[in-house]
Design a protein around this motif. Structure first.
Motif, PDB file in Angstrom:
ATOM      1  N   HIS A 115       0.825  -1.210   0.000  1.00  0.00           N
ATOM      2  CA  HIS A 115       0.000   0.000   0.000  1.00  0.00           C
ATOM      3  C   HIS A 115       0.861   1.263   0.000  1.00  0.00           C
ATOM      4  O   HIS A 115       0.597   2.215  -0.745  1.00  0.00           O
ATOM      5  CB  HIS A 115      -0.919  -0.007   1.217  1.00  0.00           C
ATOM      6  CG  HIS A 115      -1.593   1.299   1.481  1.00  0.00           C
ATOM      7  ND1 HIS A 115      -2.257   2.019   0.505  1.00  0.00           N
ATOM      8  CD2 HIS A 115      -1.683   2.064   2.619  1.00  0.00           C
ATOM      9  CE1 HIS A 115      -2.745   3.130   1.018  1.00  0.00           C
ATOM     10  NE2 HIS A 115      -2.395   3.188   2.288  1.00  0.00           N
ATOM     11  N   LEU A 116       1.905   1.297   0.813  1.00  0.00           N
ATOM     12  CA  LEU A 116       2.780   2.469   0.869  1.00  0.00           C
ATOM     13  C   LEU A 116       3.432   2.724  -0.489  1.00  0.00           C
ATOM     14  O   LEU A 116       3.573   3.883  -0.923  1.00  0.00           O
ATOM     15  CB  LEU A 116       3.845   2.272   1.947  1.00  0.00           C
ATOM     16  CG  LEU A 116       3.330   2.269   3.390  1.00  0.00           C
ATOM     17  CD1 LEU A 116       4.427   1.809   4.341  1.00  0.00           C
ATOM     18  CD2 LEU A 116       2.813   3.642   3.791  1.00  0.00           C
ATOM     19  N   ALA A 117       3.844   1.650  -1.166  1.00  0.00           N
ATOM     20  CA  ALA A 117       4.430   1.803  -2.495  1.00  0.00           C
ATOM     21  C   ALA A 117       3.412   2.367  -3.476  1.00  0.00           C
ATOM     22  O   ALA A 117       3.745   3.222  -4.314  1.00  0.00           O
ATOM     23  CB  ALA A 117       4.962   0.459  -2.986  1.00  0.00           C
ATOM     24  N   ALA A 118       2.157   1.913  -3.388  1.00  0.00           N
ATOM     25  CA  ALA A 118       1.113   2.418  -4.283  1.00  0.00           C
ATOM     26  C   ALA A 118       0.880   3.912  -4.065  1.00  0.00           C
ATOM     27  O   ALA A 118       0.658   4.669  -5.022  1.00  0.00           O
ATOM     28  CB  ALA A 118      -0.183   1.636  -4.074  1.00  0.00           C
ATOM     29  N   LEU A 119       0.937   4.351  -2.812  1.00  0.00           N
ATOM     30  CA  LEU A 119       0.800   5.775  -2.533  1.00  0.00           C
ATOM     31  C   LEU A 119       1.945   6.566  -3.175  1.00  0.00           C
ATOM     32  O   LEU A 119       1.721   7.592  -3.826  1.00  0.00           O
ATOM     33  CB  LEU A 119       0.793   6.022  -1.025  1.00  0.00           C
ATOM     34  CG  LEU A 119      -0.480   5.701  -0.248  1.00  0.00           C
ATOM     35  CD1 LEU A 119      -0.275   5.996   1.236  1.00  0.00           C
ATOM     36  CD2 LEU A 119      -1.675   6.481  -0.774  1.00  0.00           C
ATOM     37  N   THR A 231      -9.204   9.167   6.160  1.00  0.00           N
ATOM     38  CA  THR A 231      -8.153   9.372   5.163  1.00  0.00           C
ATOM     39  C   THR A 231      -8.481   8.668   3.855  1.00  0.00           C
ATOM     40  O   THR A 231      -8.168   9.172   2.774  1.00  0.00           O
ATOM     41  CB  THR A 231      -6.789   8.886   5.696  1.00  0.00           C
ATOM     42  OG1 THR A 231      -6.889   7.512   6.100  1.00  0.00           O
ATOM     43  CG2 THR A 231      -6.336   9.732   6.885  1.00  0.00           C
ATOM     44  N   GLY A 232      -9.120   7.506   3.944  1.00  0.00           N
ATOM     45  CA  GLY A 232      -9.496   6.777   2.740  1.00  0.00           C
ATOM     46  C   GLY A 232     -10.478   7.558   1.882  1.00  0.00           C
ATOM     47  O   GLY A 232     -10.379   7.572   0.651  1.00  0.00           O
ATOM     48  N   ALA A 239      -6.904  11.742  -4.775  1.00  0.00           N
ATOM     49  CA  ALA A 239      -5.686  11.122  -5.306  1.00  0.00           C
ATOM     50  C   ALA A 239      -5.956   9.996  -6.298  1.00  0.00           C
ATOM     51  O   ALA A 239      -5.310   9.931  -7.349  1.00  0.00           O
ATOM     52  CB  ALA A 239      -4.832  10.581  -4.154  1.00  0.00           C
ATOM     53  N   PHE A 240      -6.896   9.126  -5.985  1.00  0.00           N
ATOM     54  CA  PHE A 240      -7.085   7.946  -6.833  1.00  0.00           C
ATOM     55  C   PHE A 240      -8.175   8.138  -7.882  1.00  0.00           C
ATOM     56  O   PHE A 240      -7.956   7.893  -9.067  1.00  0.00           O
ATOM     57  CB  PHE A 240      -7.379   6.717  -5.958  1.00  0.00           C
ATOM     58  CG  PHE A 240      -6.173   6.214  -5.230  1.00  0.00           C
ATOM     59  CD1 PHE A 240      -5.279   5.349  -5.847  1.00  0.00           C
ATOM     60  CD2 PHE A 240      -5.909   6.619  -3.928  1.00  0.00           C
ATOM     61  CE1 PHE A 240      -4.150   4.897  -5.187  1.00  0.00           C
ATOM     62  CE2 PHE A 240      -4.783   6.174  -3.256  1.00  0.00           C
ATOM     63  CZ  PHE A 240      -3.897   5.308  -3.883  1.00  0.00           C
ATOM     64  N   ASN A 246      -8.896   2.968  -8.301  1.00  0.00           N
ATOM     65  CA  ASN A 246      -9.547   2.658  -7.037  1.00  0.00           C
ATOM     66  C   ASN A 246      -8.513   2.661  -5.920  1.00  0.00           C
ATOM     67  O   ASN A 246      -7.308   2.516  -6.170  1.00  0.00           O
ATOM     68  CB  ASN A 246     -10.210   1.275  -7.100  1.00  0.00           C
ATOM     69  CG  ASN A 246     -11.321   1.206  -8.126  1.00  0.00           C
ATOM     70  OD1 ASN A 246     -12.111   2.138  -8.265  1.00  0.00           O
ATOM     71  ND2 ASN A 246     -11.382   0.106  -8.853  1.00  0.00           N
ATOM     72  N   LEU A 247      -8.972   2.812  -4.695  1.00  0.00           N
ATOM     73  CA  LEU A 247      -8.057   2.634  -3.572  1.00  0.00           C
ATOM     74  C   LEU A 247      -7.435   1.244  -3.662  1.00  0.00           C
ATOM     75  O   LEU A 247      -8.128   0.274  -4.001  1.00  0.00           O
ATOM     76  CB  LEU A 247      -8.804   2.776  -2.241  1.00  0.00           C
ATOM     77  CG  LEU A 247      -9.176   4.188  -1.797  1.00  0.00           C
ATOM     78  CD1 LEU A 247     -10.075   4.128  -0.580  1.00  0.00           C
ATOM     79  CD2 LEU A 247      -7.934   5.018  -1.503  1.00  0.00           C
TER      80      LEU A 247
END
Length: 262
Positions: A115-119, A231-232, A239-240, A246-247
């Motif tokens: 998830h952190l990498a995707a952000l 935050t989601g 952002a998404f 999608n998240l």
């Protein structure tokens, strides 16, 4: 040849022979991911300390010698070389903190680093984000401890929104200007709302856990769940969704895993 032109020729350039000096730098970086390139090489994606998200080719990166080094979440020292600054370039790497091996035994850690990498992939390439790199290092060093790292990642998402230019204003009440007893957030404006001003509209507002405003505040399991809901919502909106995305599934799996462990 014109004397002005001769004067403009820098070191390594003459009227009969002009060559380009290779670009080179060395920096610390966190592995976000790798993509196979040919039979033996990979394209390595790093979140570097000084140069932001940066890609480069690692020759032999698909082999057994480097496979364990190039795992997402590991910290490396990388030297990048290319003929021109806008080329993909080549990386020579050495491990600094090969923490990724410890993630394999914890589902929440595997989902968390994904998830952190995707952000981070939402950030423009080669744009410095030293604060993001530092925060990632801190989170990754604590990633094996689910109760500790869950609020850290929720706080990181809040900071990340601000880094993208969509920070929430949690400093005062949107309706009254009060700075105390802020327990809601307006999903419309992204601003905090006090208890007194928001109670009548609580069904339309989102809950604001105290720990998102002050890192010294403890975070219960309910607080963590509310923080990720908050935050989601704004990550999806700002952002998404605008990118047609999608998240990440890894985020939902991470949240589910840390909530189970709380």
């Amino acid at each position: 040849m014109d004397s002005g032109l001769l004067a403009s020729l820098g070191p390594g350039m003459t009227a009969s022979h002009i060559y380009i000096t290779p670009m080179q730098w060395t920096d610390e970086g966190i592995v976000l991911g790798v993509k196979r390139h040919g039979e033996t090489s990979v394209i390595l994606e790093l979140m570097t300390q000084e140069r932001g998200r940066h890609l480069g080719l690692v020759r032999g990166g698909a082999g057994t010698r480097l496979r364990g080094v190039l795992q997402p979440g590991n910290s490396l020292r990388a030297t990048w070389r290319a003929r021109l600054d806008d080329h993909l370039g080549n990386y020579a790497v050495e491990g600094i903190n090969l923490r990724a091996a410890g993630f394999l035994t914890a589902a929440h850690a595997v989902h968390g680093v994904t998830h952190l990498a995707a952000l981070c992939r939402l950030l423009a390439e080669r744009e410095p984000h030293a604060g993001i790199h530092h925060a990632l290092e801190t989170i990754l060093d604590a990633l094996d401890d689910a109760p500790t790292v869950a609020p850290m990642i929720a706080q990181f998402e809040l900071v990340f929104l601000a880094e993208l230019g969509f920070g929430l204003d949690l400093s005062s009440c949107a309706a009254t200007g009060a700075k105390d007893d802020l327990i809601y957030v307006s999903p419309r404006s992204g601003r905090a709302v006090s208890r007194a001003a928001g109670d009548a509209y609580r069904d339309k507002l989102m809950r604001l856990p105290d720990f998102l405003r002050s890192e010294s505040e403890p975070a219960s399991a309910a607080d963590v769940a509310d923080a990720f809901a908050l935050t989601g919502f704004f990550l999806d909106r700002h952002a998404f969704a605008p990118r047609g995305l999608n998240l990440p599934d890894a985020r939902a799996r991470f949240v589910a895993a840390v909530c189970r462990s709380s």
